[in-house]
Design a protein around this motif. Structure first.
Motif, PDB file in Angstrom:
ATOM      1  N   ALA A  18       0.826  -1.216   0.000  1.00  0.00           N
ATOM      2  CA  ALA A  18       0.000   0.000   0.000  1.00  0.00           C
ATOM      3  C   ALA A  18       0.856   1.261   0.000  1.00  0.00           C
ATOM      4  CB  ALA A  18      -0.938   0.002   1.201  1.00  0.00           C
ATOM      5  N   THR A  19       2.025   1.213   0.625  1.00  0.00           N
ATOM      6  CA  THR A  19       2.850   2.424   0.639  1.00  0.00           C
ATOM      7  C   THR A  19       3.573   2.595  -0.696  1.00  0.00           C
ATOM      8  OG1 THR A  19       4.599   1.212   1.771  1.00  0.00           O
ATOM      9  CG2 THR A  19       3.151   2.555   3.136  1.00  0.00           C
ATOM     10  N   ARG A  20       3.842   1.510  -1.404  1.00  0.00           N
ATOM     11  CA  ARG A  20       4.430   1.632  -2.752  1.00  0.00           C
ATOM     12  C   ARG A  20       3.389   2.055  -3.780  1.00  0.00           C
ATOM     13  NH1 ARG A  20       8.871  -0.546  -4.563  1.00  0.00           N
ATOM     14  NH2 ARG A  20       7.912  -1.004  -6.566  1.00  0.00           N
ATOM     15  N   ASN A  21       2.201   1.493  -3.641  1.00  0.00           N
ATOM     16  CA  ASN A  21       1.150   1.695  -4.640  1.00  0.00           C
ATOM     17  C   ASN A  21       0.075   2.576  -4.043  1.00  0.00           C
ATOM     18  OD1 ASN A  21       2.171  -0.177  -6.716  1.00  0.00           O
ATOM     19  ND2 ASN A  21       1.848  -1.677  -5.103  1.00  0.00           N
ATOM     20  N   ARG A  22       0.298   3.873  -4.125  1.00  0.00           N
ATOM     21  CA  ARG A  22      -0.628   4.749  -3.425  1.00  0.00           C
ATOM     22  C   ARG A  22      -1.872   5.042  -4.263  1.00  0.00           C
ATOM     23  NH1 ARG A  22       0.208   8.651  -6.642  1.00  0.00           N
ATOM     24  NH2 ARG A  22       2.273   9.408  -7.125  1.00  0.00           N
ATOM     25  N   PHE A  45       6.127  -5.210  -9.721  1.00  0.00           N
ATOM     26  CA  PHE A  45       7.514  -5.577  -9.386  1.00  0.00           C
ATOM     27  C   PHE A  45       8.287  -4.296  -9.052  1.00  0.00           C
ATOM     28  CE2 PHE A  45       6.000  -8.904 -12.536  1.00  0.00           C
ATOM     29  CZ  PHE A  45       5.592  -9.785 -11.554  1.00  0.00           C
ATOM     30  N   ASP A  46       9.390  -3.988  -9.764  1.00  0.00           N
ATOM     31  CA  ASP A  46      10.099  -2.717  -9.559  1.00  0.00           C
ATOM     32  C   ASP A  46       9.865  -1.814 -10.769  1.00  0.00           C
ATOM     33  OD1 ASP A  46      11.273  -3.796  -7.275  1.00  0.00           O
ATOM     34  OD2 ASP A  46      13.233  -4.123  -8.224  1.00  0.00           O
ATOM     35  N   ILE A  47      10.005  -0.518 -10.565  1.00  0.00           N
ATOM     36  CA  ILE A  47      10.055   0.409 -11.707  1.00  0.00           C
ATOM     37  C   ILE A  47      11.361   0.096 -12.434  1.00  0.00           C
ATOM     38  CG2 ILE A  47      10.270   2.829 -12.414  1.00  0.00           C
ATOM     39  CD1 ILE A  47       8.819   3.551  -9.741  1.00  0.00           C
ATOM     40  N   GLY A 140       6.069  -5.753 -20.729  1.00  0.00           N
ATOM     41  CA  GLY A 140       6.709  -4.621 -20.064  1.00  0.00           C
ATOM     42  C   GLY A 140       8.145  -4.982 -19.702  1.00  0.00           C
ATOM     43  N   ALA A 141       8.956  -3.964 -19.412  1.00  0.00           N
ATOM     44  CA  ALA A 141      10.368  -4.194 -19.082  1.00  0.00           C
ATOM     45  C   ALA A 141      10.552  -4.633 -17.633  1.00  0.00           C
ATOM     46  CB  ALA A 141      11.166  -2.921 -19.340  1.00  0.00           C
ATOM     47  N   ASP A 142       9.480  -4.646 -16.861  1.00  0.00           N
ATOM     48  CA  ASP A 142       9.608  -5.031 -15.450  1.00  0.00           C
ATOM     49  C   ASP A 142       9.539  -6.543 -15.304  1.00  0.00           C
ATOM     50  OD1 ASP A 142       6.952  -4.540 -16.358  1.00  0.00           O
ATOM     51  OD2 ASP A 142       6.184  -4.418 -14.303  1.00  0.00           O
ATOM     52  N   HIS A 143      10.237  -7.045 -14.297  1.00  0.00           N
ATOM     53  CA  HIS A 143      10.428  -8.483 -14.154  1.00  0.00           C
ATOM     54  C   HIS A 143      10.363  -8.858 -12.683  1.00  0.00           C
ATOM     55  CE1 HIS A 143      12.118 -12.335 -15.631  1.00  0.00           C
ATOM     56  NE2 HIS A 143      12.672 -12.398 -14.436  1.00  0.00           N
ATOM     57  N   GLY A 144       9.759 -10.001 -12.384  1.00  0.00           N
ATOM     58  CA  GLY A 144       9.697 -10.435 -10.994  1.00  0.00           C
ATOM     59  C   GLY A 144       9.086 -11.815 -10.883  1.00  0.00           C
ATOM     60  N   PRO A 177       6.318  14.256 -20.595  1.00  0.00           N
ATOM     61  CA  PRO A 177       6.752  12.876 -20.835  1.00  0.00           C
ATOM     62  C   PRO A 177       6.366  11.987 -19.653  1.00  0.00           C
ATOM     63  CG  PRO A 177       8.520  14.417 -21.372  1.00  0.00           C
ATOM     64  CD  PRO A 177       7.413  15.234 -20.749  1.00  0.00           C
ATOM     65  N   LEU A 178       6.023  10.745 -19.922  1.00  0.00           N
ATOM     66  CA  LEU A 178       5.628   9.816 -18.853  1.00  0.00           C
ATOM     67  C   LEU A 178       6.674   9.810 -17.757  1.00  0.00           C
ATOM     68  CD1 LEU A 178       4.446   6.500 -20.547  1.00  0.00           C
ATOM     69  CD2 LEU A 178       3.069   8.425 -19.733  1.00  0.00           C
ATOM     70  N   GLU A 179       6.230   9.814 -16.522  1.00  0.00           N
ATOM     71  CA  GLU A 179       7.156   9.680 -15.399  1.00  0.00           C
ATOM     72  C   GLU A 179       7.497   8.201 -15.221  1.00  0.00           C
ATOM     73  OE1 GLU A 179       6.078  11.985 -11.981  1.00  0.00           O
ATOM     74  OE2 GLU A 179       6.045  13.795 -13.210  1.00  0.00           O
ATOM     75  N   PRO A 180       8.654   7.924 -14.579  1.00  0.00           N
ATOM     76  CA  PRO A 180       9.095   6.525 -14.455  1.00  0.00           C
ATOM     77  C   PRO A 180       8.006   5.598 -13.900  1.00  0.00           C
ATOM     78  CG  PRO A 180      10.819   7.995 -13.673  1.00  0.00           C
ATOM     79  CD  PRO A 180       9.618   8.865 -13.990  1.00  0.00           C
TER      80      PRO A 180
END
Ligand SMILES: Nc1nc2c(c(=O)[nH]1)N[C@H]1C(S)=C(S)[C@@H](COP(=O)(O)O)O[C@H]1N2
Ligand SMILES: [Mo]
Length: 356
Positions: A18-22, A45-47, A140-144, A177-180
């Motif tokens: 919840a704190t990562r995904n506000r 996963f991670d940005i 997507g470029a994210d992996h987990g 531009p899109l933010e990370p």
């Protein structure tokens, strides 16, 4: 990410998510377009890191002419900008009992941004998928790892759904531009669908001849009765209304206080299925119709408002929307194993204070 359901208190694992995904603070419902900094976020996963100079989008698989595109190739095409309301399919999950363990959203996993990009359909036409293509898979470029499966974040759409004119390769959000955290440098944007469809950090589009069975398609994002039920795929956003919090809150409980007298209750409503045609406001046990504003865009929410002569004491406010398919939000909990699509009507207890 944990699996399963619990009747217990919120865990540290859920709090970490919840704190990562506000979410969007609900007072953000005031704005037609949600400021980028308060738009909700969901990152499995991670940005991922990226280098704009070497970044490419590959469009390949079962196509006649594979494409490898730079950001400039995509930005040099005619741009389309449109406001789009996006909501996480898990919005409302933490209100279910027992509670499916994942990001514990209450009401706030929604936002409306103005997205700029270029229609995916043009690139798909240039790549020419062969006749036996059934779906496009977006990576997507994210992996987990999720559910013990190591994976890149991947989702698919039928060629028909993916080549609708509103489906964009988006590179700007609210004119920048899109933010990370929102998918830089490029994301898929699929208006009307729950957010998981709009793959961020997009690197690859692959035409395939069999329906895609990846984790985020075949296992996750399903309406299931229980763990063993294969369930139905989660697709478009269910109809929903939310209320801009009236009056002022206490801290930390966020209970609302309103001064007696004439109050305008406001909010937003949207549906990914059809236009919202009606919003009702519940004041204690009585429902009344709200006035509707025009939608902010074809794929964006619309404002609504309703006058209330607030009398001192405790009151329960609520709101519910209906769309042009005739579907109305439920007042009973629509439980499912993953906590998807919970569009139960919102209730807001308020204390009305006598005027001075
Ligand atoms: N690559 C990738 N795309 C993704 C995700 C992700 O974790 N990885 N999360 C999805 C989910 S579940 C949602 S709700 C939306 C959220 O988009 P936002 O963070 O820009 O609001 O992105 C979707 N796209
Ligand atoms: Mo989501």
């Amino acid at each position: 990410m944990g699996e399963g359901v619990t009747e217990g208190p919120l865990t540290l694992e859920e709090l970490q998510l919840a704190t990562r995904n506000r979410g969007m603070p609900l007072e953000g419902l005031r704005y037609d377009i949600t400021p980028t900094g308060i738009h909700y976020l969901l990152i499995h996963f991670d940005i991922p890191e990226f280098d704009a100079s070497s970044w490419r989008l590959e469009i390949g698989g079962n196509v006649e002419r594979p494409l490898s595109l730079s950001l400039d190739d995509i930005r040099s095409r005619p741009a389309t900008a449109m406001p789009v309301t996006m909501e996480c399919a898990g919005n409302g999950r933490a209100r279910l009992f027992p509670r499916p363990i994942s990001n514990p959203w209450l009401y706030e996993a929604v936002g409306t941004a103005e997205w700029t990009g270029t229609p995916l359909a043009e690139f798909v036409a240039e790549a020419e998928p062969r006749d036996d293509t059934v779906e496009l898979v977006f990576t997507g470029a994210d992996h987990g790892v999720q559910g013990d499966v190591e994976q890149d974040y991947q989702r698919s759409l039928t060629v028909e759904d993916a080549t609708r004119p509103e489906v964009l390769l988006a590179y700007e959000m609210n004119g920048r531009p899109l933010e990370p955290q929102h998918g830089a440098p490029l994301r898929l944007l699929v208006p009307g669908w729950y957010g998981m469809t709009s793959v961020k950090w997009l690197t690859r589009v692959e035409a395939v001849t069999e329906p895609f069975e990846g984790y985020q398609q075949a296992v996750s994002y399903r309406y299931q009765r229980d763990e063993d039920d294969p369930g139905e795929r989660v697709r478009r956003m269910r109809v929903r209304a939310l209320m801009t919090p009236p009056g002022y809150p206490d801290f930390p409980g966020r209970r609302r206080f309103v001064v007696a007298g004439e109050v305008t209750i406001r909010g937003r409503a949207w549906s990914g299925e059809a236009e919202v045609t009606r919003v009702e406001v519940g004041i204690d046990d009585e429902w009344r119709d709200a006035d509707l504003e025009p939608p902010v865009g074809e794929f964006a929410w619309r404002g609504w408002s309703c006058r209330w002569d607030a009398t001192p004491g405790e009151h329960l406010l609520s709101c519910r929307a209906t769309d042009a398919t005739g579907t109305t939000q439920p007042v009973e909990q629509p439980w499912n194993y993953q906590g998807m699509g919970n569009n139960l009507v919102q209730t807001v207890p308020v204390t009305v204070l006598g005027s001075a």
